[in-house]
Design a protein around this motif. Structure first.
Motif, PDB file in Angstrom:
ATOM      1  N   PRO A  20      23.753  64.261  43.211  1.00 21.81           N
ATOM      2  CA  PRO A  20      24.825  64.545  44.207  1.00 21.81           C
ATOM      3  C   PRO A  20      24.580  64.408  45.742  1.00 21.81           C
ATOM      4  CG  PRO A  20      24.507  66.167  42.625  1.00 21.81           C
ATOM      5  CD  PRO A  20      23.283  65.098  42.518  1.00 21.81           C
ATOM      6  N   ARG A  48      27.669  65.873  34.413  1.00 21.34           N
ATOM      7  CA  ARG A  48      28.495  65.126  35.556  1.00 21.34           C
ATOM      8  C   ARG A  48      27.879  65.827  36.706  1.00 21.34           C
ATOM      9  NH1 ARG A  48      33.820  65.708  33.778  1.00 21.34           N
ATOM     10  NH2 ARG A  48      33.984  67.692  35.028  1.00 21.34           N
ATOM     11  N   LEU A  49      27.584  66.874  36.832  1.00 23.09           N
ATOM     12  CA  LEU A  49      27.295  67.781  38.015  1.00 23.09           C
ATOM     13  C   LEU A  49      25.836  67.373  38.437  1.00 23.09           C
ATOM     14  CD1 LEU A  49      29.162  71.198  37.698  1.00 23.09           C
ATOM     15  CD2 LEU A  49      29.608  69.248  39.347  1.00 23.09           C
ATOM     16  N   PRO A  71      30.895  68.242  31.869  1.00 26.40           N
ATOM     17  CA  PRO A  71      31.129  68.918  32.954  1.00 26.40           C
ATOM     18  C   PRO A  71      29.567  69.222  33.587  1.00 26.40           C
ATOM     19  CG  PRO A  71      31.794  70.428  31.324  1.00 26.40           C
ATOM     20  CD  PRO A  71      31.546  69.356  30.598  1.00 26.40           C
ATOM     21  N   VAL A  72      28.686  69.722  32.797  1.00 28.19           N
ATOM     22  CA  VAL A  72      27.149  69.833  33.134  1.00 28.19           C
ATOM     23  C   VAL A  72      26.558  68.627  33.451  1.00 28.19           C
ATOM     24  CG1 VAL A  72      25.052  70.909  32.573  1.00 28.19           C
ATOM     25  CG2 VAL A  72      27.086  71.845  31.700  1.00 28.19           C
TER      26      VAL A  72
END
Length: 138
Positions: A94, A37-38, A34-35
């Motif tokens: 992002p 991926r962000l 999760p880290v």
């Protein structure tokens, strides 16, 4: 499948099977975290490269402006073989920008090398550090 995913799949299809599998495993581990991926998404910027494209890159930092990015002329690089044992990675941030962050590349390199011990990372090379570069040797 989106156009971006099609491009990524087409680039990965140019790689030798062992490199394809290592990249796929490393990518799955990256997007499963999760880290990570962000932070960014790993993308293949180049896999197979024609000898003509290799010569153009060789000119950079020599007879063309920009930093030196390769010491291999056309036909000398592992990128010039098909299927190719080499690929280059960057990261889609992002905000849509592309990054060649050494920190992100070193994190991805650990995942690539864990996926297959035959993977060599250009960031480990003693002289010219080619951090976006991964290849399968042997």
């Amino acid at each position: 499948m989106s156009a971006g995913l099609k491009v990524q799949a087409a680039r990965l299809a140019q790689a030798v099977p062992a490199l394809r599998e290592a990249y796929s495993q490393a990518l799955a581990r990256w997007v499963g975290d999760p880290v990570l991926r962000l932070l960014a998404l790993p993308i293949i910027t180049e896999c197979y490269r024609s000898p003509e494209r290799q010569d153009e890159l060789y000119k950079q930092g020599r007879s063309k402006p920009g930093p030196i990015v390769t010491y291999k002329r056309g036909g000398e690089s592992n990128h010039n073989k098909l299927p190719t044992p080499a690929l280059d990675v960057a990261f889609l941030l992002p905000d849509g920008e592309v990054s060649w962050s050494g920190l992100l590349l070193s994190k991805f390199a650990r995942l690539m090398k864990a996926a297959d011990a035959r993977v060599h990372w250009g960031g480990d090379w003693p002289k010219f550090k080619d951090r976006p570069h991964f290849e399968v040797v042997g």
